[in-house]
Write an enzyme that holds these catalytic residues in place. Sequence first.
Site, mmCIF file in Angstrom:
data_model
loop_
_atom_site.group_PDB
_atom_site.id
_atom_site.type_symbol
_atom_site.label_atom_id
_atom_site.label_comp_id
_atom_site.label_asym_id
_atom_site.label_seq_id
_atom_site.Cartn_x
_atom_site.Cartn_y
_atom_site.Cartn_z
ATOM 1 N N GLU A 151 -10.798 -6.427 -2.292
ATOM 2 C CA GLU A 151 -10.821 -6.171 -3.735
ATOM 3 C C GLU A 151 -9.839 -5.043 -4.055
ATOM 4 O O GLU A 151 -9.739 -4.086 -3.312
ATOM 5 C CB GLU A 151 -12.259 -5.769 -4.123
ATOM 6 C CG GLU A 151 -12.462 -5.517 -5.575
ATOM 7 C CD GLU A 151 -11.988 -6.679 -6.434
ATOM 8 O OE1 GLU A 151 -12.549 -7.767 -6.334
ATOM 9 O OE2 GLU A 151 -11.014 -6.480 -7.209
ATOM 10 N N LEU A 153 -9.680 -3.707 -7.396
ATOM 11 C CA LEU A 153 -9.982 -3.124 -8.711
ATOM 12 C C LEU A 153 -10.181 -1.615 -8.613
ATOM 13 O O LEU A 153 -10.543 -1.075 -7.575
ATOM 14 C CB LEU A 153 -11.209 -3.782 -9.337
ATOM 15 C CG LEU A 153 -12.565 -3.735 -8.649
ATOM 16 C CD1 LEU A 153 -13.263 -2.420 -8.860
ATOM 17 C CD2 LEU A 153 -13.419 -4.870 -9.191
ATOM 18 N N ARG A 154 -9.877 -0.941 -9.728
ATOM 19 C CA ARG A 154 -10.048 0.515 -9.796
ATOM 20 C C ARG A 154 -11.288 0.842 -10.614
ATOM 21 O O ARG A 154 -11.578 0.156 -11.599
ATOM 22 C CB ARG A 154 -8.848 1.159 -10.510
ATOM 23 C CG ARG A 154 -7.550 1.052 -9.755
ATOM 24 C CD ARG A 154 -6.370 1.274 -10.682
ATOM 25 N NE ARG A 154 -6.300 0.222 -11.702
ATOM 26 C CZ ARG A 154 -5.464 0.219 -12.722
ATOM 27 N NH1 ARG A 154 -4.626 1.222 -12.891
ATOM 28 N NH2 ARG A 154 -5.454 -0.766 -13.591
ATOM 29 N N LYS A 204 -5.479 -4.522 2.764
ATOM 30 C CA LYS A 204 -6.249 -3.631 1.891
ATOM 31 C C LYS A 204 -6.032 -2.163 2.264
ATOM 32 O O LYS A 204 -5.753 -1.312 1.424
ATOM 33 C CB LYS A 204 -7.734 -4.006 1.969
ATOM 34 C CG LYS A 204 -8.671 -3.013 1.361
ATOM 35 C CD LYS A 204 -8.576 -2.969 -0.153
ATOM 36 C CE LYS A 204 -9.283 -1.756 -0.704
ATOM 37 N NZ LYS A 204 -10.077 -1.963 -1.842
ATOM 38 N N ASN A 208 -4.015 0.804 -0.043
ATOM 39 C CA ASN A 208 -4.620 2.067 -0.493
ATOM 40 C C ASN A 208 -3.874 3.274 0.075
ATOM 41 O O ASN A 208 -3.633 4.254 -0.629
ATOM 42 C CB ASN A 208 -6.108 2.122 -0.123
ATOM 43 C CG ASN A 208 -6.984 1.545 -1.234
ATOM 44 O OD1 ASN A 208 -6.472 1.044 -2.236
ATOM 45 N ND2 ASN A 208 -8.286 1.614 -1.069
ATOM 46 N N CYS A 260 -12.669 5.735 -2.456
ATOM 47 C CA CYS A 260 -11.868 4.781 -1.668
ATOM 48 C C CYS A 260 -10.728 5.429 -0.883
ATOM 49 O O CYS A 260 -10.691 5.318 0.339
ATOM 50 C CB CYS A 260 -11.313 3.705 -2.587
ATOM 51 S SG CYS A 260 -12.595 2.874 -3.497
HETATM 52 C C1 UGA Z 1 -8.332 2.666 -5.608
HETATM 53 C C2 UGA Z 1 -7.206 1.625 -5.708
HETATM 54 O O1 UGA Z 1 -6.301 1.994 -6.755
HETATM 55 C C3 UGA Z 1 -7.773 0.218 -5.995
HETATM 56 O O2 UGA Z 1 -6.708 -0.731 -5.984
HETATM 57 C C4 UGA Z 1 -8.799 -0.142 -4.910
HETATM 58 O O3 UGA Z 1 -9.406 -1.386 -5.166
HETATM 59 C C5 UGA Z 1 -9.876 0.927 -4.870
HETATM 60 O O4 UGA Z 1 -9.277 2.215 -4.617
HETATM 61 C C6 UGA Z 1 -10.819 0.561 -3.755
HETATM 62 O O5 UGA Z 1 -10.397 0.575 -2.596
HETATM 63 O O6 UGA Z 1 -11.949 0.152 -4.046
HETATM 64 P P1 UGA Z 1 -9.843 4.024 -7.357
HETATM 65 O O7 UGA Z 1 -10.344 4.778 -6.180
HETATM 66 O O8 UGA Z 1 -10.820 3.492 -8.346
HETATM 67 O O9 UGA Z 1 -8.968 2.749 -6.888
HETATM 68 O O10 UGA Z 1 -8.884 5.008 -8.164
HETATM 69 P P2 UGA Z 1 -7.319 5.134 -8.457
HETATM 70 O O11 UGA Z 1 -7.053 4.797 -9.861
HETATM 71 O O12 UGA Z 1 -6.517 4.465 -7.432
HETATM 72 O O13 UGA Z 1 -7.132 6.727 -8.302
HETATM 73 C C7 UGA Z 1 -7.374 7.387 -7.048
HETATM 74 C C8 UGA Z 1 -7.041 8.866 -7.171
HETATM 75 O O14 UGA Z 1 -5.641 9.074 -7.293
HETATM 76 C C9 UGA Z 1 -7.675 9.558 -8.378
HETATM 77 O O15 UGA Z 1 -8.161 10.822 -7.977
HETATM 78 C C10 UGA Z 1 -6.532 9.709 -9.368
HETATM 79 O O16 UGA Z 1 -6.679 10.786 -10.238
HETATM 80 C C11 UGA Z 1 -5.352 9.929 -8.409
HETATM 81 N N1 UGA Z 1 -4.039 9.539 -8.948
HETATM 82 C C12 UGA Z 1 -3.785 8.237 -9.258
HETATM 83 C C13 UGA Z 1 -3.064 10.508 -9.104
HETATM 84 O O17 UGA Z 1 -3.273 11.716 -8.824
HETATM 85 N N2 UGA Z 1 -1.828 10.144 -9.581
HETATM 86 C C14 UGA Z 1 -1.549 8.849 -9.888
HETATM 87 O O18 UGA Z 1 -0.379 8.578 -10.300
HETATM 88 C C15 UGA Z 1 -2.545 7.869 -9.735
#
Ligand code: UGA
Length: 428
Positions: A151, A153-154, A204, A208, A260
Amino acid sequence: MKIAVIGLGYVGITTALFFHHFHYDVIGVDIDSKKITQLCSGKLPIYEPELEALLQKQLTKPSLTFTMDIKQAIKKANILFITVGTPSNKDGSANLSHVKEVAQSIGRYQNGDKIVVVKSTVPVHTCEKVRDWIIQSQTQPYAVEVVSNPEFLREGTALYDAMHPDRIIIGAENAQAAEVVKSLYSSLNAPILITRLRTAELIKYTANAFLALKISYINEIARLCDTLGVDVDEVAEGIGLDQRIGRSFLKAGIGWGGSCFPKDVSSLWHLFKSKQIQSKIIPALVDVNETQVDYYIKQLEKRLHGVNGKTISILGIAFKPNTDDTRDSPAIRVIQKLHRKQALLKVYDPIVFKHHQLSIPATICQTMDEVFNNSDCIFLLTDWNEFIQLDWNAYIHLMRTPFIIDGRNALDGPSLQQMGYMYYGIGK
Ligand code: UGA
């Protein structure tokens, strides 16, 4: 076709509602009775925009049910999705105990041929183990095909991401089983890549870790920008326009966290070690992330001439906006570190404290007046819209020192400076 989704966290609930939306009969299963009661009454056990409205709409149909009775769910469904958590063990490896328990239940209660789809993020070769665990627990030799369907999704945009995926990955050793799982996604307009089981599992983790790498890279560049008088957001814009690089996941900030990235990166690193292959990149991206908090606390100490006895107000404790999740949130690390340095801490988050009681060394504020009152510094750590749209002018007079450190580069620095704030962003 009847689908059972076993494990109702972010991924499981979204998966259940997603397939039900596309007219499949769905049974959601979890061992947590409170969660099942909540779901049955149309309440989400997590904060996730849009999902609760969809749940309430779908519950009006008998084709969606939630239960603790895994035995009946396994018997009734032909396709069983495993969506349980795989947290980190102490050594960094993924803890597969929940996956194993579900696999053993499947074997025990299997009453016909089944396809088992692993959506939980699991190390390479786990799906093969799942098959073994099922077969070892069977009372009769039914056929079972295990498929990997990671998966992507975020949290915070779970429903949108499920409905608009960039790709669907299906790993299988049996072409027929892969086709069945592929057909479940036929309503979506997304490329579908069919691979071997182990390849899908590795895709996957690699995805990540690569996203975490992009963030760590721009965060390291941000430190250089700090000393060069260059704005890191402009650098990200400039490189992101190159299609080979892309703009996403290049937002510099206080670091990545959540349920994640930290666990998946550490599990991938563990995989390298278990195969006696040295990874140079993974420790580096972890190190940049871990030291990012220290680097900006140092900047804060420099500007406030020490933090001992200073009142610091933290805006946001979720690991990112639009979620109530604080697992491995950089904000928690900041709070703990500043507390150790004897700072006096206040914290405000628009959602988290409505859902969770956290044991943190900080006063939880209910209003913005409380946040700003006699504060020496506002430290923004989650880029909630509420903070971006705040009328900052209305609160400046409440602060002892009008200093803002924007740990997400979310605010309009020049406007805040015009209002009289001292503004400091990441790599600005
Ligand atoms: C992440 C992945 O983006 C999803 O594709 C994956 O499905 C999910 O893990 C999982 O393995 O279940 P998520 O943990 O919900 O999703 O959050 P992200 O939006 O990826 O953000 C992760 C972290 O990176 C957050 O702390 C966010 O603030 C930080 N981030 C993100 C940044 O500091 N800069 C960015 O440009 C993007």
